[in-house]
Design a protein around this motif. Structure first.
Motif, PDB file in Angstrom:
ATOM      1  N   ALA A  10       0.821  -1.208   0.000  1.00  0.00           N
ATOM      2  CA  ALA A  10       0.000   0.000   0.000  1.00  0.00           C
ATOM      3  C   ALA A  10       0.855   1.258   0.000  1.00  0.00           C
ATOM      4  CB  ALA A  10      -0.927  -0.004   1.216  1.00  0.00           C
ATOM      5  N   VAL A  11       2.048   1.206   0.599  1.00  0.00           N
ATOM      6  CA  VAL A  11       2.908   2.383   0.651  1.00  0.00           C
ATOM      7  C   VAL A  11       3.397   2.744  -0.743  1.00  0.00           C
ATOM      8  CG1 VAL A  11       5.059   3.336   1.543  1.00  0.00           C
ATOM      9  CG2 VAL A  11       3.621   1.913   3.021  1.00  0.00           C
ATOM     10  N   ALA A  12       3.941   1.779  -1.466  1.00  0.00           N
ATOM     11  CA  ALA A  12       4.470   2.018  -2.806  1.00  0.00           C
ATOM     12  C   ALA A  12       4.687   0.693  -3.510  1.00  0.00           C
ATOM     13  CB  ALA A  12       5.786   2.786  -2.728  1.00  0.00           C
ATOM     14  N   THR A  13       4.270   0.597  -4.735  1.00  0.00           N
ATOM     15  CA  THR A  13       4.520  -0.592  -5.543  1.00  0.00           C
ATOM     16  C   THR A  13       5.746  -0.352  -6.418  1.00  0.00           C
ATOM     17  OG1 THR A  13       3.217   0.153  -7.434  1.00  0.00           O
ATOM     18  CG2 THR A  13       2.030  -1.008  -5.658  1.00  0.00           C
ATOM     19  N   PRO A  14       6.347  -1.409  -6.943  1.00  0.00           N
ATOM     20  CA  PRO A  14       7.445  -1.212  -7.892  1.00  0.00           C
ATOM     21  C   PRO A  14       7.033  -0.334  -9.073  1.00  0.00           C
ATOM     22  CG  PRO A  14       7.378  -3.490  -7.166  1.00  0.00           C
ATOM     23  CD  PRO A  14       6.151  -2.843  -6.614  1.00  0.00           C
ATOM     24  N   GLN A 161       7.509  10.368   4.349  1.00  0.00           N
ATOM     25  CA  GLN A 161       6.614  10.998   3.382  1.00  0.00           C
ATOM     26  C   GLN A 161       6.605  10.093   2.142  1.00  0.00           C
ATOM     27  OE1 GLN A 161       4.830  13.997   3.505  1.00  0.00           O
ATOM     28  NE2 GLN A 161       4.017  13.478   1.470  1.00  0.00           N
ATOM     29  N   ARG A 162       5.432   9.773   1.635  1.00  0.00           N
ATOM     30  CA  ARG A 162       5.349   8.816   0.525  1.00  0.00           C
ATOM     31  C   ARG A 162       6.187   9.261  -0.672  1.00  0.00           C
ATOM     32  NH1 ARG A 162       1.951   7.559  -4.004  1.00  0.00           N
ATOM     33  NH2 ARG A 162       1.887   5.289  -4.329  1.00  0.00           N
ATOM     34  N   GLU A 163       6.127  10.548  -1.013  1.00  0.00           N
ATOM     35  CA  GLU A 163       6.890  11.028  -2.173  1.00  0.00           C
ATOM     36  C   GLU A 163       8.390  10.873  -1.954  1.00  0.00           C
ATOM     37  OE1 GLU A 163       2.863  12.644  -2.527  1.00  0.00           O
ATOM     38  OE2 GLU A 163       4.300  12.574  -0.855  1.00  0.00           O
ATOM     39  N   THR A 164       8.835  11.090  -0.723  1.00  0.00           N
ATOM     40  CA  THR A 164      10.253  10.893  -0.410  1.00  0.00           C
ATOM     41  C   THR A 164      10.654   9.450  -0.666  1.00  0.00           C
ATOM     42  OG1 THR A 164      10.131  12.617   1.293  1.00  0.00           O
ATOM     43  CG2 THR A 164      11.997  11.109   1.395  1.00  0.00           C
ATOM     44  N   ILE A 246      12.517   5.333  13.556  1.00  0.00           N
ATOM     45  CA  ILE A 246      12.287   4.997  12.151  1.00  0.00           C
ATOM     46  C   ILE A 246      10.947   5.562  11.705  1.00  0.00           C
ATOM     47  CG2 ILE A 246      11.068   2.807  12.515  1.00  0.00           C
ATOM     48  CD1 ILE A 246      13.917   3.264  10.008  1.00  0.00           C
ATOM     49  N   GLY A 247      10.825   5.912  10.432  1.00  0.00           N
ATOM     50  CA  GLY A 247       9.565   6.407   9.910  1.00  0.00           C
ATOM     51  C   GLY A 247       8.493   5.327   9.856  1.00  0.00           C
ATOM     52  N   GLU A 248       7.253   5.737  10.046  1.00  0.00           N
ATOM     53  CA  GLU A 248       6.134   4.787  10.011  1.00  0.00           C
ATOM     54  C   GLU A 248       6.030   4.090   8.652  1.00  0.00           C
ATOM     55  OE1 GLU A 248       4.013   3.963  12.401  1.00  0.00           O
ATOM     56  OE2 GLU A 248       4.415   5.461  13.972  1.00  0.00           O
ATOM     57  N   LEU A 249       6.178   4.846   7.563  1.00  0.00           N
ATOM     58  CA  LEU A 249       6.045   4.254   6.228  1.00  0.00           C
ATOM     59  C   LEU A 249       7.155   3.232   5.972  1.00  0.00           C
ATOM     60  CD1 LEU A 249       5.120   7.376   4.061  1.00  0.00           C
ATOM     61  CD2 LEU A 249       3.584   5.642   5.014  1.00  0.00           C
ATOM     62  N   ALA A 250       8.384   3.617   6.300  1.00  0.00           N
ATOM     63  CA  ALA A 250       9.503   2.702   6.091  1.00  0.00           C
ATOM     64  C   ALA A 250       9.346   1.438   6.927  1.00  0.00           C
ATOM     65  CB  ALA A 250      10.820   3.392   6.424  1.00  0.00           C
ATOM     66  N   PHE A 251       8.852   1.583   8.150  1.00  0.00           N
ATOM     67  CA  PHE A 251       8.686   0.400   8.993  1.00  0.00           C
ATOM     68  C   PHE A 251       7.648  -0.550   8.411  1.00  0.00           C
ATOM     69  CE2 PHE A 251       6.934  -1.841  12.766  1.00  0.00           C
ATOM     70  CZ  PHE A 251       8.077  -2.562  13.070  1.00  0.00           C
ATOM     71  N   ARG A 252       6.584   0.007   7.853  1.00  0.00           N
ATOM     72  CA  ARG A 252       5.585  -0.842   7.210  1.00  0.00           C
ATOM     73  C   ARG A 252       6.204  -1.651   6.064  1.00  0.00           C
ATOM     74  NH1 ARG A 252       0.677   2.998   5.727  1.00  0.00           N
ATOM     75  NH2 ARG A 252       0.216   1.191   4.390  1.00  0.00           N
ATOM     76  N   VAL A 253       7.019  -0.988   5.249  1.00  0.00           N
ATOM     77  CA  VAL A 253       7.689  -1.703   4.160  1.00  0.00           C
ATOM     78  C   VAL A 253       8.660  -2.733   4.728  1.00  0.00           C
ATOM     79  CG1 VAL A 253       9.243  -1.479   2.191  1.00  0.00           C
ATOM     80  CG2 VAL A 253       7.447   0.232   2.546  1.00  0.00           C
TER      81      VAL A 253
END
Length: 323
Positions: A10-14, A161-164, A246-253
Motif C-alpha cells: 500500500a505504501v508504494a509498488t514497484p 513521506q510517501r513522495e520521499t 524509524i519512519g512509520e512508512l519505512a517500517f511498514r515496508v
C-alpha cells in the motif's frame, strides 16, 4: 522475510517507484556502479568467493541519494508561495535546497547543531534560509513543524513521506538494471526513506539488509519492539543516521521486505571509510560506509557465490577529511 506477515504494497509498488523515477530522470543523476574483487576490501573476510558491487550514490547531485526524494516532493506535490521547509541532519537539507534552487522555489532548512559545517555551508550557498538550533534532528523537526503551521510552507519530510520514499526507490530501479539479479543489497538506515524505497522496489526479489550504527539503531529498535520506538542517537554517523525513530512508512515496508538488520560499531565505520579510500579511492562520509563496515567486521557474511550490492549513500564532507 519477517515471519508470515502479509506483504504491504500500500505504501508504494514497484510500478509507482518506476513511474516516479521516470518523472525525476531530467533532474537526478544515474549514478554508476563499481564492481570490485571483494578481497580488495575485505581480505579473507567471508566464507568463499562472492561478488561485490558498490552503488556510488555519493556522486548524486547534491552529494547524496537524498536529492531523489527532494525532487519527488517538489515535482509530485504543489509548493505554495511560502515555499518549502525541511528538517535535516544535513544531507536532506542540502538536497531540498538544491531542488528548490533548481526549480525556483523558496526554501527554509532547519538543522541541529551536530550537523557537519560543510553541509550547512552548502545549504547557504544554494540560497536556502538556514536555521540552526537544538542538539538533534528531532529538535530541528519540531521547529520546522512550527514554521509550517505559521507560514503555510510545504513540509518536505526527510523520510516519512510517501513522495520521499518513492524518489529514493529510484536507487533500486538503477541497481536492478546495473547489477542484474543481485542476491543481497546492504542499505544504510537512518529514518528509513532509502531502505523503504529500495525494499519496496525489489519487493522480495532480492534480500535487503539494513545496516545501522550500534549507537543509532532506529530500525533495529523498531524490529525488537514491533513498532517504531525512540532509539539512541550517539554515533560518528549521527548527522545522517540518527533520527529519534524509524519512519512509520519505512517500517511498514520493512515488515514485509527487509530480511535482516545488522549493527556496526563506530570504529568499524571509520575503518571502512579508510579502506574504501585506500582500496578504491572512494571518499564517503561515515553514514555511507556502514554497509562496507558490515562486511569488514563480519556483521554480514556473504555466502559463497553471493552477489552483494552495497549502497554508498553520500559524501558531503570537505576535501581532505580522510587525510
Amino acid at each position: 522475510m519477517i515471519g508470515e506477515q502479509e506483504q504491504d504494497t500500500a505504501v508504494a509498488t514497484p510500478e509507482d517507484i518506476r513511474r516516479t523515477y521516470d518523472v525525476l530522470a531530467p533532474y537526478v543523476r544515474r549514478t554508476p556502479v563499481l564492481e570490485l574483487d571483494p578481497h580488495d576490501l575485505t581480505g579473507d573476510a567471508g566464507t568463499g568467493p562472492w561478488r561485490l558491487a558498490l552503488k556510488l550514490e555519493y556522486l548524486q547531485r547534491s552529494g547524496s541519494f537524498k536529492v531523489r526524494g527532494a525532487f519527488a516532493n517538489l515535482l509530485l506535490r504543489e509548493p505554495p508561495e511560502a515555499g518549502v521547509v525541511a528538517a535535516s541532519g544535513g544531507n536532506h537539507g542540502v538536497a531540498v535546497a538544491y531542488a528548490a534552487h533548481r526549480l525556483g522555489v523558496r526554501a527554509r532548512i532547519y538543522v541541529p547543531t551536530i550537523s557537519a559545517p560543510a553541509k550547512m555551508d552548502r545549504i547557504r550557498e544554494l540560497g536556502a534560509e538556514l536555521v540552526v538550533g537544538g542538539d538533534r534532528y528531532a529538535d530541528a523537526l519540531a521547529a520546522a513543524d512550527s514554521w509550517v503551521a505559521e507560514s503555510g510552507a510545504l513540509s518536505v519530510h526527510a523520510f516519512d513521506q510517501r513522495e520521499t520514499l518513492l524518489g529514493q526507490g529510484g536507487v533500486g530501479v538503477e541497481l536492478a538494471e546495473q547489477v542484474p539479479g543481485p542476491d543481497t543489497v546492504l542499505v544504510p538506515v537512518g529514518g528509513g526513506g532509502l531502505i523503504g524505497g529500495i525494499a519496496a522496489y525489489f519487493a522480495g526479489s532480492a534480500r535487503v539488509v539494513a545496516v545501522e550504527p550500534t549507537g543509532a539503531p532506529t530500525l533495529h529498535t523498531a524490529r525488537v519492539q514491533g513498532t517504531p520506538a525512540d532509539a539512541p542517537a550517539d554515533s560518528v554517523a549521527a548527522d545522517a543516521l540518527a533520527p529519534r525513530r524509524i519512519g512509520e512508512l519505512a517500517f511498514r515496508v520493512a515488515q514485509s521486505f527487509v530480511d535482516e538488520s545488522v549493527l556496526v560499531e563506530d570504529d568499524a565505520i571509520l575503518t571502512a571509510q579508510r579502506v574504501l579510500w585506500q582500496a578504491a579511492r572512494v571518499a564517503v562520509e561515515p553514514a555511507a560506509a556502514v554497509g562496507v563496515a558490515a562486511l569488514l567486521s563480519g556483521a554480514y557474511r556473504p555466502a559463497p557465490g553471493e552477489r552483494v550490492a552495497v549502497v554508498l549513500s553520500g559524501s558531503n564532507r570537505p576535501p581532505g577529511f580522510l587525510a
